[in-house]
Design an enzyme around this catalytic site. Structure first.
Site: not given
Ligand code: GLA
Length: 361
Positions: A19-20, A106-108, A110, A156
């Site tokens: 959404t960001d 690599g876990a997402g 950030s 993030d």
């Molecule tokens: C990643 C991006 C964020 C956001 C998310 C999904 O983490 O870096 O800016 O778009 O994906 O919500």
């Protein structure tokens, strides 16, 4: 030379997927896993970077901070931050910096934004810069957008800066308003890394972004933020099916975030958790940013007593799930999920019980 340090926490995205960059709303939390940096000013106008993930240091002259490739690409996040700060006329000079992290890569979660934020905070200390927190978040995002080349939104960096212990971070990307809202009582955050790396530097993320913008053009609105589910349904026949489904995910996520804020304010973790499951179902069918491993985990979490909600967290295409769990059952749930996930997929996943944490600011 005086050595100073700074840290940038990782984050979990709780609700509000993709959404960001659509001017939307999102709920996240900074976590107690972070990137830590330590460094000092150098007299010779060079930037020298060391990381525990690489035996090779990266050294670039301040006058020409070049983008790195291959094994050295981890250095692009701090180089990008230094370069963006200088472009914005902040007096950053030569420095040396050492990076370490306990964030699972690599876990997402950030780790890239955490590194950007930690670097920016260290440079603020080393060169006595005064930068307001939202400005700092935007400079770090610019480093990622323009230097690294991932067109991410603000989520993030804002989460890593504005996190607060015991609280979620609510970000409205249109007004750039940030608010902290308490997490439900007697709950914990359980991150489960599938063991399958998530890679944002790939093209999937930017491709999803383009589809969202295609929907915006077809609907004639400023952003998907301006579209309700009813509006989207009414316009469905004018949209390509793929564009419709991508837009439906984002529109649904915004609506879930608005509902989720009320549940959080009422301390209603059970209702909040249902929205997390709904969010994952939409990732699975509409946005197609889930993976078979993430789906297995969310299904296992759904069957597990004491799990209030579970979904993929962050960009998707691998990485981790985030679950909201009852605190008193948290360790048992983590153990069960590890056993069942390995039995079901043959992969070695790993559960991390996290605490929501204070951000770098
Ligand atoms: C990643 C991006 C964020 C956001 C998310 C999904 O983490 O870096 O800016 O778009 O994906 O919500």
């Amino acid at each position: 030379m005086n050595s100073l340090s700074a840290r940038g926490p990782g984050r979990v995205e709780l609700l509000g997927n993709h959404t960001d960059y659509n001017d939307g709303v999102v709920l996240s939390a900074a976590i107690n896993f972070a990137v830590t940096v330590q460094g000092e000013v150098r007299a010779d106008r060079n930037v020298t970077l060391h990381s525990t993930i690489s035996p090779q240091a990266v050294c670039e002259p301040l006058s020409r901070l070049d983008k790195q490739t291959g094994d050295a690409s981890w250095a692009n996040y701090p180089l990008g931050v230094a370069s963006c700060l200088r472009e914005a006329d902040y007096p950053v000079e030569g420095f040396e910096m050492r990076i370490s992290s306990d964030l699972p890569p690599g876990a997402g979660l950030s780790s890239s934004a955490a590194l950007e934020v930690a670097t920016a905070c260290l440079l603020m200390k080393l060169f006595s810069l005064e930068i307001a927190p939202m400005e700092l978040a935007k400079l770090c995002r610019r480093a990622e957008n323009d230097f690294v080349g991932v067109k991410c939104g603000l989520l993030d960096q804002v989460s890593s800066i504005f996190g607060k212990r015991g609280q979620a971070v609510y970000l409205d990307c249109r007004s750039e308003k940030v608010e902290n809202i308490p997490l439900p009582p007697q709950t914990e955050l359980l991150v489960f890394h599938t063991g399958v790396e998530h890679r944002l530097v790939g093209g999937e993320y930017n491709e999803r972004r383009e589809r969202c913008f295609a929907a915006v053009r077809a609907l004639g609105v400023p952003a998907l933020r301006d579209v309700t589910a009813a509006h989207l349904e009414a316009a469905r026949s004018q949209l390509d099916d793929l564009v419709y489904r991508r837009a439906a995910h984002v529109v649904g996520e915004n609506e879930r975030v608005f509902a989720g804020i009320d549940y959080l304010r009422n301390g209603d973790g059970a209702s909040f958790g249902k929205l997390m499951f709904a969010s994952h179902a939409s990732s699975r069918t509409n946005f197609e940013n889930s993976t078979p491993e993430l789906d297995v985990l969310v299904d296992l979490a759904h069957e597990e007593p004491g799990v209030l909600g579970s979904r993929l967290t962050g960009g998707g295409f691998g990485g981790a799930t985030i679950s909201l769990v009852e605190a008193e059952r948290a360790e048992e749930i983590a153990r069960h999920l590890e056993e069942k996930y390995t039995a079901r997929t043959g992969n070695q996943g790993r559960a991390y019980l996290c605490e929501s944490a204070d951000g770098a600011a």
